[in-house]
Design a protein around this motif. Structure first.
Motif, mmCIF file in Angstrom:
data_model
loop_
_atom_site.group_PDB
_atom_site.id
_atom_site.type_symbol
_atom_site.label_atom_id
_atom_site.label_comp_id
_atom_site.label_asym_id
_atom_site.label_seq_id
_atom_site.Cartn_x
_atom_site.Cartn_y
_atom_site.Cartn_z
ATOM 1 N N GLN A 96 0.851 -1.179 0.000
ATOM 2 C CA GLN A 96 0.000 0.000 0.000
ATOM 3 C C GLN A 96 0.883 1.224 0.000
ATOM 4 O OE1 GLN A 96 -2.971 -0.348 -0.565
ATOM 5 N NE2 GLN A 96 -3.144 -2.539 -0.114
ATOM 6 N N LEU A 97 1.121 1.680 -1.197
ATOM 7 C CA LEU A 97 1.969 2.864 -1.303
ATOM 8 C C LEU A 97 1.178 4.012 -1.900
ATOM 9 C CD1 LEU A 97 5.218 1.357 -2.800
ATOM 10 C CD2 LEU A 97 5.002 2.335 -0.536
ATOM 11 N N ALA A 98 1.623 5.174 -1.614
ATOM 12 C CA ALA A 98 0.993 6.344 -2.247
ATOM 13 C C ALA A 98 1.205 6.281 -3.748
ATOM 14 C CB ALA A 98 1.615 7.610 -1.673
ATOM 15 N N TRP A 99 0.275 6.842 -4.445
ATOM 16 C CA TRP A 99 0.373 6.794 -5.897
ATOM 17 C C TRP A 99 1.660 7.438 -6.414
ATOM 18 C CZ3 TRP A 99 0.535 10.461 -9.848
ATOM 19 C CH2 TRP A 99 0.398 9.927 -11.128
ATOM 20 N N VAL A 100 2.091 8.429 -5.681
ATOM 21 C CA VAL A 100 3.294 9.153 -6.117
ATOM 22 C C VAL A 100 4.495 8.225 -6.200
ATOM 23 C CG1 VAL A 100 4.957 10.917 -5.460
ATOM 24 C CG2 VAL A 100 2.546 11.341 -5.199
ATOM 25 N N LYS A 108 -0.399 18.553 -9.813
ATOM 26 C CA LYS A 108 -1.091 18.862 -8.543
ATOM 27 C C LYS A 108 -0.227 18.508 -7.350
ATOM 28 C CE LYS A 108 -5.446 17.486 -9.531
ATOM 29 N NZ LYS A 108 -6.616 16.689 -9.191
ATOM 30 N N LEU A 109 0.475 17.391 -7.489
ATOM 31 C CA LEU A 109 1.332 16.949 -6.389
ATOM 32 C C LEU A 109 2.669 17.662 -6.395
ATOM 33 C CD1 LEU A 109 0.621 13.169 -6.751
ATOM 34 C CD2 LEU A 109 -0.121 14.596 -4.850
ATOM 35 N N GLN A 110 2.811 18.599 -7.295
ATOM 36 C CA GLN A 110 4.025 19.401 -7.415
ATOM 37 C C GLN A 110 5.260 18.570 -7.675
ATOM 38 O OE1 GLN A 110 3.706 21.376 -3.750
ATOM 39 N NE2 GLN A 110 2.379 22.983 -4.592
ATOM 40 N N PRO A 165 18.471 8.421 -4.046
ATOM 41 C CA PRO A 165 19.639 9.285 -4.262
ATOM 42 C C PRO A 165 20.119 9.342 -5.705
ATOM 43 C CG PRO A 165 20.193 7.353 -2.944
ATOM 44 C CD PRO A 165 18.726 7.423 -3.010
ATOM 45 N N LYS A 166 19.960 8.260 -6.447
ATOM 46 C CA LYS A 166 20.484 8.297 -7.825
ATOM 47 C C LYS A 166 19.427 8.748 -8.825
ATOM 48 C CE LYS A 166 23.881 4.666 -7.491
ATOM 49 N NZ LYS A 166 24.097 3.276 -7.867
ATOM 50 N N SER A 167 18.252 9.085 -8.344
ATOM 51 C CA SER A 167 17.210 9.398 -9.308
ATOM 52 C C SER A 167 17.154 10.889 -9.585
ATOM 53 C CB SER A 167 15.858 8.921 -8.786
ATOM 54 O OG SER A 167 15.458 9.750 -7.695
ATOM 55 N N GLN A 168 16.568 11.231 -10.719
ATOM 56 C CA GLN A 168 16.321 12.619 -11.074
ATOM 57 C C GLN A 168 14.859 12.924 -10.766
ATOM 58 O OE1 GLN A 168 18.687 14.486 -12.293
ATOM 59 N NE2 GLN A 168 20.164 13.156 -13.322
ATOM 60 N N PRO A 169 14.582 14.100 -10.324
ATOM 61 C CA PRO A 169 13.210 14.370 -9.880
ATOM 62 C C PRO A 169 12.178 14.493 -10.995
ATOM 63 C CG PRO A 169 14.544 16.341 -9.694
ATOM 64 C CD PRO A 169 15.468 15.239 -10.065
#
Lengths: 254, 297
Positions: free
Chosen positions: A14-18, A71-73, B143-147
């Motif tokens: 159960q993880l957040a969609w993000v 929306k989630l920035q 840490p190795k990811s790009q946003p």
């Protein structure tokens, strides 16, 4: 079946969609209801169709997910001054660009070649037309000159530039109207005897000429006519004195 | 932010893989920053050894490529401590380096995952979907990811197989370019444990590559046998069609054979007159012969 479901229930996080960023959607054009019919249509053997369906599915996912992310920035667009390592090296991208360019160039070259060939063909056609026109004009000019020489026409119009008639179409039509020209009788005789000698092939023994009985005169055929019209016992026009008489005439003349 | 979702994926292979598989593995490693690499595993070891390897590397997921006969590529996806695992046959592999894949993305950027609605319809597909999500999605604030989110993985079910594609998002209006790699997964089995355990699901549509090759060979052989058979039947027909007809005496009645000539046996070969095409040439030849004779005398 049940085991699967059980396992899934255990395994599911159960993880957040993000965190997951997953989207389950059919191709663009709608989820659930339409997608079933869509997938039926898509023939997996037809490569293009298949790839297009994948593409559309990805598009649908993107269209749904991007607003949510915004929306989630979570940033989705990379700023122009952000330089970072890419999945493919710059060298690789260069190679790709080169390949695309070369393909495009090849296509352009073939297009140009095709166009050149078409133009050459057209040019040749135009040239032959012009040559034929010139020959026709020459022929007309010569005929006009011969006509004048034979005394059949006493107008020296042909020396003037006949080209003006072709250029001024409105005037030319008026000229052509007045050029009904010679009589029907004259035209018939021109056609039969032509200029510069009899026309070729006027003495063929064809079916038409054989069946043509227009030159038949029954009086002549049955020897019933008055004979060649003579004016009261005058000497026959073609009567030539005999050899002895001619020699006498000659000696007497000397 | 803080990196909370501690997923680590171990990507490695067995021995005997070819260049394409190796490149595919490397591509997956570049695309997934939460992955770890390991050396090739010897095929003699049992599969559950992999679990130990994963534990040593502190990974909780695994992608294992297995190559058999230098032709077939199998892929295992597994959740290592106790979770389910699945075995696939991989086909139609195209790597990142192929020049037709023109897109590019940031190394380590987080992917968007797109699934076919079919994944929600069957329980085994649902399980697979969960597995894919956990393995392929890059954790946030890794840490190795790009946003940024600038590419999307698509999983589609077509023709009883799962097709994988990777697209780069160019514009906000969803114009996409393919980055690659791309492959097709043919599900074989789903196990309850990691690399073992009871079978939860077996794909009825799956045909092993050996079976496939065998069928192809058999069909070719069958065609050949068919041809031979037809030939034999034709031979039989020809033989059978010769019907013997009795001799008809009335046929011979009118035959009057010609008078026999006395047989002349020629003992001496007749002199053959040579066909003289070119008298001059003949004369030339004769002269040469005479000269030769003259010389030898």
């Amino acid at each position: 079946q049940d085991g699967l479901k059980q396992c899934l229930a255990d395994f599911r996080q159960q993880l957040a969609w993000v965190e997951r960023l997953d989207v389950t959607l059919g191709p663009v054009g709608g989820p659930a209801s339409q997608s079933a019919s869509n997938t039926d249509e898509v023939d997996p053997e037809n490569d293009f169709q298949r790839e297009m369906s994948f593409y559309r599915q990805a598009q649908a996912a993107v269209l749904e997910a991007l607003p949510r992310l915004r929306k989630l920035q979570v940033p989705t667009r990379r700023p122009d001054d952000y330089f970072a390592e890419m999945a493919k090296s710059d060298q690789q991208m260069q190679k790709i660009r080169q390949k695309l360019k070369s393909k495009q160039e090849a296509m352009e070259r073939s297009e140009k070649a095709k166009q050149l060939r078409a133009m050459r063909k057209y040019g040749k056609k135009v040239q032959t037309e012009i040559l034929q026109k010139r020959q026709k004009e020459k022929k007309n000019m010569l005929n006009a000159v011969k006509r004048y020489q034979k005394g059949l026409s006493d107008k020296l119009d042909f020396l003037d530039d006949e080209h003006t008639s072709s250029q001024g179409n409105k005037k030319g039509s008026a000229n052509q109207q007045t050029k009904k020209g010679p009589n029907a009788k004259r035209r018939y005789k021109n056609q039969k005897f032509g200029f510069g000698g009899k026309k070729k092939g006027s003495k063929w023994n064809t079916k038409e000429s054989f069946n043509d009985v227009s030159s038949f005169q029954s009086k002549v055929a049955h020897n019933k006519g008055p004979g060649k019209a003579r004016k009261g016992g005058k000497k026959a026009l073609n009567k030539r004195p005999g050899k002895r008489a001619r020699q006498k005439m000659k000696n007497r003349a000397r | 932010g803080k990196w909370k979702n501690k997923e680590r994926v171990l990507i490695f292979s067995s021995r005997g893989i070819n260049f394409r598989t190796r490149h595919l593995m490397q591509d997956l490693r570049t695309l997934m920053p939460h992955s770890k690499a390991d050396t090739k595993m010897d095929r003699k070891d049992q599969l559950f050894v992999i679990n130990e390897v994963c534990e040593m590397k502190n990974c909780n997921k695994c992608i294992f490529f297995e190559a058999k006969k230098k032709q077939d590529l199998y892929m295992w996806l597994s959740n290592t401590p106790q979770g389910p695992s699945a075995k696939f046959l991989v086909q139609n592999v195209h790597t990142l380096a192929e020049l037709k894949m023109t897109g590019n993305c940031l190394r380590g950027s987080r992917p968007l995952l797109s699934f076919d609605p079919v994944f929600d319809k069957e329980p085994h597909y649902a399980l697979l979907k969960e597995l894919f999500i956990q393995i392929f999605s890059t954790p946030q604030y890794h840490p190795k990811s790009q946003p940024f989110v600038d590419h999307v993985f698509t999983f589609t079910v077509t023709d009883e197989r799962i097709w994988f594609r990777n697209y780069q998002i160019i514009e906000e209006d969803a114009s996409l370019v393919e980055i690659g790699p791309r492959f097709v997964l043919n599900l074989i089995k789903i196990f309850q444990g990691s690399f073992g355990g009871p079978t939860l699901y077996e794909n009825p549509h799956y045909q092993s590559p050996n079976m496939h090759r065998r069928l192809v060979r058999m069909s070719v052989a069958a065609k050949f046998r068919e041809k031979q058979h037809v030939k034999e039947v034709q031979k039989e027909k020809k033989k059978a069609s010769k019907v013997l007809v009795k001799e008809d005496p009335t046929e011979v009645v009118f035959e009057t054979p010609a008078e026999e000539k006395p047989v002349e046996i020629q003992l001496v070969k007749p002199e053959s007159k040579p066909i003289v095409k070119d008298k001059k040439k003949l004369r030339k030849i004769q002269r040469k012969k005479q000269k030769k004779l003259f010389r030898t005398e």
